[in-house]
Design a protein around this motif. Structure first.
Motif, PDB file in Angstrom:
ATOM      1  N   VAL A 193      -5.609   2.373  -5.326  1.00 14.97           N
ATOM      2  CA  VAL A 193      -4.531   2.100  -5.878  1.00 14.97           C
ATOM      3  C   VAL A 193      -4.988   0.235  -5.843  1.00 14.97           C
ATOM      4  O   VAL A 193      -6.092   0.430  -4.911  1.00 14.97           O
ATOM      5  CB  VAL A 193      -3.409   2.063  -4.545  1.00 14.97           C
ATOM      6  N   TYR A 235       1.151  -0.784  -0.505  1.00 21.35           N
ATOM      7  CA  TYR A 235      -0.296  -0.037   0.163  1.00 21.35           C
ATOM      8  C   TYR A 235       1.331   1.349  -0.037  1.00 21.35           C
ATOM      9  O   TYR A 235       1.073   2.214  -0.749  1.00 21.35           O
ATOM     10  CB  TYR A 235      -0.699  -0.021   0.900  1.00 21.35           C
ATOM     11  N   GLN A 236       2.272   1.527   1.276  1.00 23.07           N
ATOM     12  CA  GLN A 236       3.048   2.367   0.435  1.00 23.07           C
ATOM     13  C   GLN A 236       3.689   2.486  -0.367  1.00 23.07           C
ATOM     14  O   GLN A 236       4.046   3.925  -0.447  1.00 23.07           O
ATOM     15  CB  GLN A 236       3.712   2.058   2.004  1.00 23.07           C
ATOM     16  N   HIS A 270      -8.487   8.992   3.074  1.00 26.62           N
ATOM     17  CA  HIS A 270      -8.142   8.296   3.101  1.00 26.62           C
ATOM     18  C   HIS A 270      -9.373   7.181   3.050  1.00 26.62           C
ATOM     19  O   HIS A 270      -9.941   7.581   3.599  1.00 26.62           O
ATOM     20  CB  HIS A 270      -6.647   7.321   3.291  1.00 26.62           C
ATOM     21  N   CYS A 328       1.092   4.116  -3.210  1.00 26.83           N
ATOM     22  CA  CYS A 328       0.528   6.040  -2.708  1.00 26.83           C
ATOM     23  C   CYS A 328       1.678   5.916  -2.865  1.00 26.83           C
ATOM     24  O   CYS A 328       1.187   7.666  -3.698  1.00 26.83           O
ATOM     25  CB  CYS A 328       0.078   5.230  -1.283  1.00 26.83           C
ATOM     26  N   GLN A 329       2.740   5.870  -3.305  1.00 28.29           N
ATOM     27  CA  GLN A 329       4.140   6.444  -3.452  1.00 28.29           C
ATOM     28  C   GLN A 329       3.920   6.486  -5.045  1.00 28.29           C
ATOM     29  O   GLN A 329       4.865   7.391  -5.241  1.00 28.29           O
ATOM     30  CB  GLN A 329       5.745   6.481  -3.084  1.00 28.29           C
ATOM     31  N   GLY A 372      -0.339  12.870  -3.353  1.00 30.58           N
ATOM     32  CA  GLY A 372      -1.132  11.548  -2.857  1.00 30.58           C
ATOM     33  C   GLY A 372      -2.149  12.229  -3.211  1.00 30.58           C
ATOM     34  O   GLY A 372      -2.939  12.141  -4.677  1.00 30.58           O
ATOM     35  N   CYS A 380      -6.037   6.339  -1.716  1.00 25.07           N
ATOM     36  CA  CYS A 380      -4.480   6.693  -1.018  1.00 25.07           C
ATOM     37  C   CYS A 380      -4.866   8.291   0.129  1.00 25.07           C
ATOM     38  O   CYS A 380      -5.407   8.652  -0.554  1.00 25.07           O
ATOM     39  CB  CYS A 380      -2.830   6.667  -1.596  1.00 25.07           C
ATOM     40  N   THR A 435      -9.721   2.600   3.313  1.00 24.91           N
ATOM     41  CA  THR A 435      -8.422   1.499   3.575  1.00 24.91           C
ATOM     42  C   THR A 435      -8.688   0.242   2.490  1.00 24.91           C
ATOM     43  O   THR A 435     -10.172   1.049   1.867  1.00 24.91           O
ATOM     44  CB  THR A 435      -8.876   1.352   4.575  1.00 24.91           C
ATOM     45  N   SER A 487      -1.120   2.219  -9.678  1.00 25.20           N
ATOM     46  CA  SER A 487      -1.428   3.086  -9.165  1.00 25.20           C
ATOM     47  C   SER A 487      -1.779   4.251 -10.571  1.00 25.20           C
ATOM     48  O   SER A 487      -1.388   4.306 -11.088  1.00 25.20           O
ATOM     49  CB  SER A 487       0.220   3.370  -8.375  1.00 25.20           C
TER      50      SER A 487
END
Length: 243
Positions: free
Chosen positions: A160, A11-12, A120, A15-16, A156, A196, A122, A167
């Protein structure tokens, strides 16, 4: 069963924008103009881009016009608008029907959402999971999702898909579309997605969920648990790897 720790890492990275599709998948992605028999498409073809294949995740560009106007009389984060609410909302439904070729009679009202800083959503599925109560049984499950990006986001706010490593960052006026169900009617596990956090700016989005009722002749059922969806018959994808 999703692994919470691995989910968080993926997820991180998604998101990036750090996870890229493998070349075997990327070379199958195409852009084209959507044309057809629908009167609107005859007048103005829509730019579309495949972001993933099987399940097909498709971005349709410039399908919304105008912008979001602030209202001093109300501060809200969520609102649901029916086609009867205004001619503009009804026009959105007609536009969805034009580029998806789906019947809108069983579609849910347009949901408009605002995500502020840190806003955001989840990871989740849009179709109904076992033991979940559907909004209306006679209309069936949510066969497809149309996600409108009503604003750009400074930083941001990506959408995703955790299990296939995709993404999608907001593009004002565009609509992201994917099928939630296989032709068998079973939910597509690959569609698990999340919104995200917004890091800078504000994100306005709109959801239009289309249901099974009314699609019987537009998208006939299949006997296989899994089958290719959307407009084209597609081969299976190569699994995404994370380095």
């Amino acid at each position: 069963m999703p692994n919470p720790y691995l989910d968080w890492i993926v997820y991180q990275k998604l998101c990036q924008g750090e996870i890229k599709l493998p070349s075997t998948m990327a070379k199958r992605l195409t852009c084209q103009y959507l044309t057809g028999e629908h009167p609107f498409l005859r007048y103005a073809a829509i730019k579309m881009e495949y972001l993933y294949r099987d399940p097909d995740i498709v971005m349709y560009y410039d399908v919304l016009t105008g912008g979001v106007k602030p209202a001093n009389f109300r501060i809200s984060k969520y609102g649901a608008l029916s086609d009867k609410a205004s001619p503009t909302v009804a026009q959105v439904s007609r536009r969805v029907s034009a580029f998806t070729n789906f019947d809108m009679s069983s579609a849910e009202p347009l949901q408009v959402v605002n995500y502020g800083i840190g806003g955001h959503y989840t990871p989740h599925y849009d179709y109904y999971r076992p033991n979940e109560e559907s909004i209306t049984d006679e209309d069936g499950d949510r066969i497809a999702t149309v996600l409108f990006y009503m604003s750009d986001v400074a930083q941001g706010g990506a959408t995703v898909f955790l299990d296939i490593g995709v993404s999608v960052f907001p593009v004002k006026g565009a609509a992201l579309v994917w099928m939630n169900l296989h032709r068998s009617g079973e939910g597509d596990l690959a569609t698990r997605h999340a919104a995200c956090p917004v890091l800078l700016g504000s994100k306005w989005a709109g959801n239009k969920w289309l249901h099974e009722s009314g699609q019987e002749f537009l998208r006939p059922c299949g006997l296989e648990y899994q089958s290719a969806d959307m407009h084209l018959k597609l081969p299976r994808n190569v699994p995404t790897t994370i380095s």
